[in-house]
Design an enzyme around this catalytic site. Structure first.
Site, PDB file in Angstrom:
ATOM      1  CD  GLN A  95      32.842  41.597 -22.717  1.00  0.00           C
ATOM      2  OE1 GLN A  95      32.825  41.863 -21.534  1.00  0.00           O
ATOM      3  NE2 GLN A  95      32.999  42.530 -23.650  1.00  0.00           N
TER       4      GLN A  95
ATOM      5  CG  LEU B 297      43.524  51.820 -28.596  1.00  0.00           C
ATOM      6  CD1 LEU B 297      42.666  52.887 -29.295  1.00  0.00           C
ATOM      7  CD2 LEU B 297      44.760  52.479 -28.005  1.00  0.00           C
ATOM      8  CB  SER B 298      42.178  48.883 -22.428  1.00  0.00           C
ATOM      9  OG  SER B 298      41.555  48.776 -21.166  1.00  0.00           O
ATOM     10  CB  SER B 299      38.472  52.540 -20.443  1.00  0.00           C
ATOM     11  OG  SER B 299      37.613  52.530 -21.564  1.00  0.00           O
TER      12      SER B 299
ATOM     13  CD  GLN C 260      31.029  44.352 -16.765  1.00  0.00           C
ATOM     14  OE1 GLN C 260      29.924  44.496 -17.286  1.00  0.00           O
ATOM     15  NE2 GLN C 260      32.137  44.329 -17.490  1.00  0.00           N
TER      16      GLN C 260
ATOM     17  CG  MET D 100      31.540  48.979 -19.016  1.00  0.00           C
ATOM     18  SD  MET D 100      31.915  48.058 -17.518  1.00  0.00           S
ATOM     19  CE  MET D 100      33.684  48.002 -17.574  1.00  0.00           C
ATOM     20  N   GLY D 101      31.954  53.343 -21.211  1.00  0.00           N
ATOM     21  CA  GLY D 101      32.378  54.736 -21.300  1.00  0.00           C
ATOM     22  C   GLY D 101      33.884  54.907 -21.312  1.00  0.00           C
TER      23      GLY D 101
ATOM     24  CG  HIS E 174      34.918  52.383 -26.678  1.00  0.00           C
ATOM     25  ND1 HIS E 174      35.819  52.975 -25.829  1.00  0.00           N
ATOM     26  CD2 HIS E 174      34.412  51.313 -26.012  1.00  0.00           C
ATOM     27  CE1 HIS E 174      35.852  52.300 -24.682  1.00  0.00           C
ATOM     28  NE2 HIS E 174      35.020  51.287 -24.769  1.00  0.00           N
TER      29      HIS E 174
ATOM     30  N   GLY F 279      34.280  44.174 -28.969  1.00  0.00           N
ATOM     31  CA  GLY F 279      35.683  44.223 -29.380  1.00  0.00           C
ATOM     32  C   GLY F 279      36.381  42.879 -29.180  1.00  0.00           C
TER      33      GLY F 279
HETATM   34  O1  PAF Z   1      33.333  45.180 -22.643  1.00  0.00           O
HETATM   35  C1  PAF Z   1      32.744  45.990 -21.887  1.00  0.00           C
HETATM   36  O2  PAF Z   1      33.009  47.200 -21.894  1.00  0.00           O
HETATM   37  C2  PAF Z   1      31.675  45.464 -20.933  1.00  0.00           C
HETATM   38  O3  PAF Z   1      32.018  44.222 -20.433  1.00  0.00           O
HETATM   39  C3  PAF Z   1      30.263  45.454 -21.558  1.00  0.00           C
HETATM   40  C4  PAF Z   1      30.188  44.490 -22.740  1.00  0.00           C
HETATM   41  C5  PAF Z   1      29.890  46.854 -22.002  1.00  0.00           C
HETATM   42  C6  PAF Z   1      29.242  44.988 -20.513  1.00  0.00           C
HETATM   43  O4  PAF Z   1      29.212  45.847 -19.413  1.00  0.00           O
END
Ligand code: PAF
Length: 283
Positions: A151, A182-184, A55, A21-22, A28, A145
């Site tokens: 997930q 690490l997380s956005s 989501q 999701m950038g 990443h 990840g």
């Molecule tokens: O983990 C994420 O960043 C999101 O849940 C994903 C897998 C890109 C789906 O939108």
């Protein structure tokens, strides 16, 4: 994207997908490196960047989710990514604005507890968008990840149940020196909150140590949950959403926690919701 992917298929070029999701970070980039290792120098690594609205629940952080496309582009170029896929809302959810988008993918077992219980429509959004990305990018491998443990399990299950012809790889969590995964979303934390956010990892290590000391007998999940809760409670900005101990394959909660059980937790630090998880094996 799909036309290009079909061409790669015809040419016998392996494709590795890293869905994101950038607001990319070293976590990443480690997934990109893992995808490259899997498809080789001749293969193509595709990063998809899409902040998937389905989501996010009502009142969640969709509108303020951090974005920096020009930085993401640079990071992808430097990491040797072959294609950055930036789908629009109109391409991913045709007709949604008018209320006539109506097809979703739902996993009905592994997605029920933990994140699924706290965020009831979250996994429906994740499985739907990931299935769509698989159909558009036609990858041989897709890399996710391990921070998002549930997930990854839900996506593996969906891939198996819907016969997607690809391999799901789950790559290790990358951490800050104090253990914060690490997380956005770490970008939301104020300096005071950031100083307290290492408590998620601290709680995981505390539980792992307790399980190790308990030996073969293990110990009751309820007791461990109280200890985790007390650990989180020592940080004034931190509030425990849930902590669960479960079987890493089935995600079924365990009443007795032993080596091999898995732990996951969600904690609000200020207004930022963070998640982490750990195996209760000593490693
Ligand atoms: O983990 C994420 O960043 C999101 O849940 C994903 C897998 C890109 C789906 O939108």
């Amino acid at each position: 994207m799909q036309r290009q992917a079909r061409q790669w298929r015809r040419d016998g070029v392996a494709v590795g997908l890293v869905p994101t999701m950038g607001y990319l970070h070293a976590g990443h980039l480690s997934l990109v490196a893992r995808a490259r290792r899997s498809v080789g120098a001749r293969g193509k690594v595709v990063v998809s960047l899409y902040v998937n609205p389905t989501q996010f629940g009502p009142g969640e952080d969709l509108s303020r989710y951090p974005r920096d496309l020009s930085r993401d582009r640079t990071l992808c170029r430097e990491a040797g990514v072959d294609a950055l896929f930036l789908p629009t809302d109109a391409a991913m959810y045709p007709g949604r604005e008018q209320g006539d988008y109506s097809t979703f993918v739902v996993e009905e077992a592994l997605s029920q507890g933990m994140e699924g219980a706290s965020r009831p429509t979250h996994f429906r959004g994740v499985t739907t968008i990931v299935a769509k990305l698989f159909n558009l990018v036609l990858p041989e491998v897709a890399v996710f990840g391990a921070k998002d443990f549930q997930q990854a399990a839900v996506i593996r299950r969906m891939t198996r149940d819907l016969n997607f012809p690809l391999r799901v790889i789950v790559a290790p969590t990358i951490r800050e020196p104090d253990g914060l995964a690490l997380s956005s979303r770490n970008a939301y934390l104020s300096p005071e909150e950031r100083a307290q956010a290492g408590v998620l990892r601290e709680a995981c290590l505390l539980a792992r140590q307790a399980v190790k000391e308990a030996g073969d007998a293990g110990l009751p999940a309820a007791q461990l949950k109280r200890r985790v809760s007390a650990c989180i409670g020592r940080k004034p900005a931190a509030h425990l959403d849930y902590v669960e101990f479960f079987d890493p394959e089935t995600l079924r909660p365990r009443r007795r926690v032993e080596r091999g059980s898995h732990m996951a937790l969600a904690v609000r630090v200020g207004s930022t919701r963070l998640i982490d998880n750990a195996s209760m094996n000593e490693d």
